[in-house]
Structure formats: C-alpha cells, structure tokens
Design a protein around this motif. Structure first.
Motif, PDB file in Angstrom:
ATOM      1  N   VAL A 241      45.149  31.662  32.556  1.00  0.00           N
ATOM      2  CA  VAL A 241      44.269  31.970  33.614  1.00  0.00           C
ATOM      3  C   VAL A 241      43.553  33.281  33.376  1.00  0.00           C
ATOM      4  CG1 VAL A 241      45.527  31.016  35.628  1.00  0.00           C
ATOM      5  CG2 VAL A 241      46.102  33.272  35.000  1.00  0.00           C
ATOM      6  N   ASP A 242      42.691  33.704  34.102  1.00  0.00           N
ATOM      7  CA  ASP A 242      41.887  34.851  33.830  1.00  0.00           C
ATOM      8  C   ASP A 242      42.537  36.226  34.196  1.00  0.00           C
ATOM      9  OD1 ASP A 242      39.428  33.346  33.142  1.00  0.00           O
ATOM     10  OD2 ASP A 242      39.203  33.167  35.282  1.00  0.00           O
ATOM     11  N   PHE A 243      43.100  36.340  35.394  1.00  0.00           N
ATOM     12  CA  PHE A 243      43.791  37.473  35.721  1.00  0.00           C
ATOM     13  C   PHE A 243      45.079  37.270  36.375  1.00  0.00           C
ATOM     14  CE2 PHE A 243      39.458  39.420  36.345  1.00  0.00           C
ATOM     15  CZ  PHE A 243      39.506  40.243  35.013  1.00  0.00           C
ATOM     16  N   VAL A 244      46.105  38.164  36.326  1.00  0.00           N
ATOM     17  CA  VAL A 244      47.124  38.136  37.241  1.00  0.00           C
ATOM     18  C   VAL A 244      47.200  39.266  38.257  1.00  0.00           C
ATOM     19  CG1 VAL A 244      48.709  36.579  36.122  1.00  0.00           C
ATOM     20  CG2 VAL A 244      48.571  39.000  35.351  1.00  0.00           C
ATOM     21  N   ALA A 245      47.454  39.182  39.450  1.00  0.00           N
ATOM     22  CA  ALA A 245      47.634  40.223  40.392  1.00  0.00           C
ATOM     23  C   ALA A 245      48.959  40.583  40.906  1.00  0.00           C
ATOM     24  CB  ALA A 245      46.484  39.739  41.592  1.00  0.00           C
ATOM     25  N   TYR A 246      49.265  41.821  40.747  1.00  0.00           N
ATOM     26  CA  TYR A 246      50.340  42.495  41.304  1.00  0.00           C
ATOM     27  C   TYR A 246      50.384  43.378  42.618  1.00  0.00           C
ATOM     28  CZ  TYR A 246      51.920  41.538  36.315  1.00  0.00           C
ATOM     29  OH  TYR A 246      52.175  41.034  35.112  1.00  0.00           O
ATOM     30  N   ARG A 247      51.300  43.168  43.349  1.00  0.00           N
ATOM     31  CA  ARG A 247      51.320  43.904  44.545  1.00  0.00           C
ATOM     32  C   ARG A 247      51.303  45.548  44.318  1.00  0.00           C
ATOM     33  NH1 ARG A 247      51.803  42.205  50.029  1.00  0.00           N
ATOM     34  NH2 ARG A 247      51.820  39.950  49.282  1.00  0.00           N
ATOM     35  N   HIS A 248      52.059  45.774  43.344  1.00  0.00           N
ATOM     36  CA  HIS A 248      52.164  47.150  42.924  1.00  0.00           C
ATOM     37  C   HIS A 248      52.341  47.098  41.355  1.00  0.00           C
ATOM     38  CE1 HIS A 248      53.511  51.364  43.366  1.00  0.00           C
ATOM     39  NE2 HIS A 248      53.095  51.357  44.395  1.00  0.00           N
TER      40      HIS A 248
END
Length: 243
Positions: free
Chosen positions: A143-150
């Motif tokens: 995928v293009d990005f991964v997103a973390y809550r912190h």
C-alpha cells in the motif's frame, strides 16, 4: 478494528504524551534554531541537535543516518515529510547545495519533478498528519502508507492506506478490477489492518502551486471484507477519527 497497543502501559504513555504536543515541540525547536535541510535527490538531509534528534524520533519524522561523525546526527526526510515541515508547519528551510533556501513554489516544482505522484501523496500525507496520525511508508504491505495512532514503538499501525486521484483512479495503477480489492483486503486482514482509501478530489484545479492544496478535498473510505455471519448493512464504510 481498534488500536493494538504494544505492551502494558503503552496506551497510558500515549495519552500522557500526545503526538500533537510532540510535533509542536519539534516545530518550536526547528524555528528557534532556524534549521536548514539539504535537497538530496528524492529526500532531504537534516543535521539535528541532540534535542531535535529526540523530537524527530518521537514525532516519527525521517530516519536517522549512521555516520562516522560522532558529534553530529543526520536525518533523511522523505519528500512529503520535508514539505510538510516546510509548507504546513513552516519550521524548516530547504536549500540545494550552497544556494539560498528555496521558497515553497520552487520546492513544489522540484518535488513534482522527482516523483510523478508527489502532489496526491503529499495531500494524503498532510491530511493524516494534521489529524495527528503518524504516517509511514506502506510498501512492505503493498500500500502507499500505513497510519499509526501514536509512535510505532507503542502501537501497531491501524490503517493500510491507498491513494486514489480524481479522474485518474489509483495513482499506482491498482484497484482497477474487483480482484485487486479482494487481494488488498485479504492482505490487510492478514496483518490486522483496515484498508483506508483516500480519494483526492482536485475540484478542477491544476497542481500549479502549493496554493492548489487548499482547493483539494480528501474523501475517506474504509473497506473491510464481508463476512457471511454479518448482515451487509453492518459493514463499516466511513471516516476515520482523529489520532
């Protein structure tokens, strides 16, 4: 699918030290020191003080570079990260060689010339960063990005992010047929992530300058695999919350 914290006490640590506060501290430090970055191909090199090294690591901007200089710490910033610090946070000046710092328009043209997908990726990156999500490359998950809550040391990434550009479809040529969706959703499920598709709507404005970003909209859609045990009406398709 909610956050998966790493170890006991990780959630409490994140609540005590929110990402928004860390980024504000980094912004203040870079402004006070009038820090300059150096263009280097598809990245920007940044010489950091010990305080900035700590803040860059905690805020998850760039990656430290190991050098023989024990008294200096260098960071390598991606194009989206560097332009976010320069354009959105206005805390970093960027130059090329021994020349004067480039203005936002010059940087915009430089970064567009280095990567065809820069405009869409930057809009998506800044959209998530402004919501206090930590954004990292998602290449290892397709995928293009991964997103973390912190910080990734405290929590696993929650979203696998794909970027779709209005009129052009997926900017990397995926999701053109239903089998692409199936494969991507299965992969996300196997690594316990929710697929988040960001549709960049340009509203008829060409990417002639950074000012166009204010005219662009980002539509968020989360896509999950349907389970026979669930009613189709129970599927979650909506917007993500703040980090």
């Amino acid at each position: 699918m909610g956050p998966r914290w790493k170890g006991k006490g990780s959630e409490a640590k994140a609540l005590v030290d929110p990402m928004s506060k860390i980024v504000e501290q980094l912004q203040s430090s870079l402004i006070q020191s009038e820090t300059h970055g150096l263009l280097s191909g598809c990245s920007v090199l940044l010489e950091a003080t010990p305080e900035q090294t700590d803040l860059l690591n905690r805020a998850c901007f760039g990656r430290p570079i190991i050098t023989a200089e024990k008294d200096k710490q260098w960071f390598q910033l991606g194009l989206e990260e560097a332009f976010y610090l320069c354009h959105s946070l206005k805390c970093l000046k960027i130059e090329e060689g021994d020349k004067c710092p480039k203005n936002n328009e010059e940087l915009w043209e430089y970064m567009k010339s280095k990567r065809e997908t820069f405009v869409d990726f930057y809009k998506a990156y800044s959209h998530l960063r402004k919501k206090n999500w930590v954004v990292r490359s998602g290449s290892q998950y397709g995928v293009d990005f991964v997103a973390y809550r912190h910080h990734p040391a405290l929590v696993h990434s929650e979203y696998a992010v794909l970027i779709i550009s209005e009129g052009d479809g997926d900017v990397n040529g995926r999701l053109r047929v239903w089998s692409d969706f199936q494969c991507t959703i299965r992969l996300c499920g196997s690594v316990a992530k929710t697929l988040l598709v960001l549709n960049i709507n340009k509203n008829g404005h060409d990417a002639v300058s950074p000012l166009c970003l204010e005219k662009y909209d980002v539509e968020e859609r989360t896509i999950t695999r349907w389970s026979p045990e669930q009613c189709r009406e129970d599927q979650t398709i909506g917007k993500i919350g703040n980090g």
